[in-house]
Motif scaffolding. Structure first.
Motif, PDB file in Angstrom:
ATOM      1  N   VAL A 197      46.590  -3.305   3.178  1.00  0.00           N
ATOM      2  CA  VAL A 197      45.998  -2.191   3.924  1.00  0.00           C
ATOM      3  C   VAL A 197      47.008  -1.636   4.933  1.00  0.00           C
ATOM      4  O   VAL A 197      47.169  -0.419   5.062  1.00  0.00           O
ATOM      5  CB  VAL A 197      44.696  -2.623   4.647  1.00  0.00           C
ATOM      6  N   LEU A 198      47.708  -2.518   5.638  1.00  0.00           N
ATOM      7  CA  LEU A 198      48.710  -2.071   6.606  1.00  0.00           C
ATOM      8  C   LEU A 198      49.831  -1.277   5.927  1.00  0.00           C
ATOM      9  O   LEU A 198      50.250  -0.230   6.423  1.00  0.00           O
ATOM     10  CB  LEU A 198      49.298  -3.262   7.358  1.00  0.00           C
ATOM     11  N   GLU A 238      45.189  -9.233   1.707  1.00  0.00           N
ATOM     12  CA  GLU A 238      44.364  -8.018   1.658  1.00  0.00           C
ATOM     13  C   GLU A 238      44.594  -7.136   2.882  1.00  0.00           C
ATOM     14  O   GLU A 238      44.584  -5.909   2.787  1.00  0.00           O
ATOM     15  CB  GLU A 238      42.875  -8.341   1.488  1.00  0.00           C
ATOM     16  N   TYR A 239      44.836  -7.728   4.043  1.00  0.00           N
ATOM     17  CA  TYR A 239      45.112  -6.945   5.255  1.00  0.00           C
ATOM     18  C   TYR A 239      46.538  -6.403   5.242  1.00  0.00           C
ATOM     19  O   TYR A 239      46.791  -5.294   5.710  1.00  0.00           O
ATOM     20  CB  TYR A 239      44.879  -7.775   6.513  1.00  0.00           C
ATOM     21  N   ILE A 257      50.039 -12.680   7.710  1.00  0.00           N
ATOM     22  CA  ILE A 257      48.916 -11.745   7.601  1.00  0.00           C
ATOM     23  C   ILE A 257      48.323 -11.933   6.207  1.00  0.00           C
ATOM     24  O   ILE A 257      49.055 -11.894   5.210  1.00  0.00           O
ATOM     25  CB  ILE A 257      49.394 -10.280   7.777  1.00  0.00           C
TER      26      ILE A 257
END
Length: 182
Positions: A145-146, A141-142, A138
């Protein structure tokens, strides 16, 4: 600290409580001024209007949240636990974020504010991925966020007793651990 800075901080503190409780539309400038022990004109002088005051409160909240919980990109599960604890101690943060989304609905602006505030943390996650410590399936940046979103699970929707809070925290940490383990 100069007197004007003290007044401005009192306004921000009062506005934080007011916006968290009532949202942007429900917040009242009169109540904010009374709580801050200053006149309404101070609000307009420092912030322009109620929306400008909310923007200042929201921006300060984002900066405070990002800076209050340092990241250890080699231990994202531990970081998520620290975030969880911080959000439990500062429920106004999630309420302000919810009001911003409900009343402003500009997800792009919110994403930009968060992206700007978390650039350094994303870079640290990316470095941990490059070192092989964190899964790179992943994008950094994602993934950040998660982790952040998992750390707020259920906190903005209900009051958890100590036992349920402890169980939720443990489950969230395990979920993050599973997501980030290479």
């Amino acid at each position: 600290m100069r007197n004007s800075e003290v007044t401005k901080q009192r306004l921000l503190d009062a506005a934080t409580a007011e916006f968290a409780a009532y949202g942007i539309a429900g917040a009242r400038v009169d109540r904010i001024a009374v709580t801050a022990d200053c006149n309404k004109q101070s609000i307009y002088g420092y912030f322009g209007n109620k929306d400008g005051l909310f923007d200042a409160v929201f921006d300060a909240m984002v900066v405070q949240t990002v800076s209050s919980v340092p990241i250890d990109a080699h231990d994202l599960a531990g970081y998520a636990g620290k975030l969880f604890d911080w959000y439990r101690k500062h429920p106004e943060v999630l309420r302000l974020a919810n009001w911003q989304q409900l009343e402003r609905g500009d997800a792009n602006e919110l994403i930009k504010i968060m992206a700007d505030a978390t650039q350094e943390k994303v870079a640290k996650v990316r470095q941990a991925q490059q070192a092989g410590v964190v899964s790179d399936t992943i994008p950094a940046e994602y993934l950040l966020v998660l982790v952040i979103r998992l750390s707020t699970a259920q906190l903005d929707h209900c009051n958890l007793d100590q036992k349920k809070s402890k169980a939720l925290r443990a489950a969230m940490i395990e979920a993050v651990r599973r997501i980030v383990t290479p």
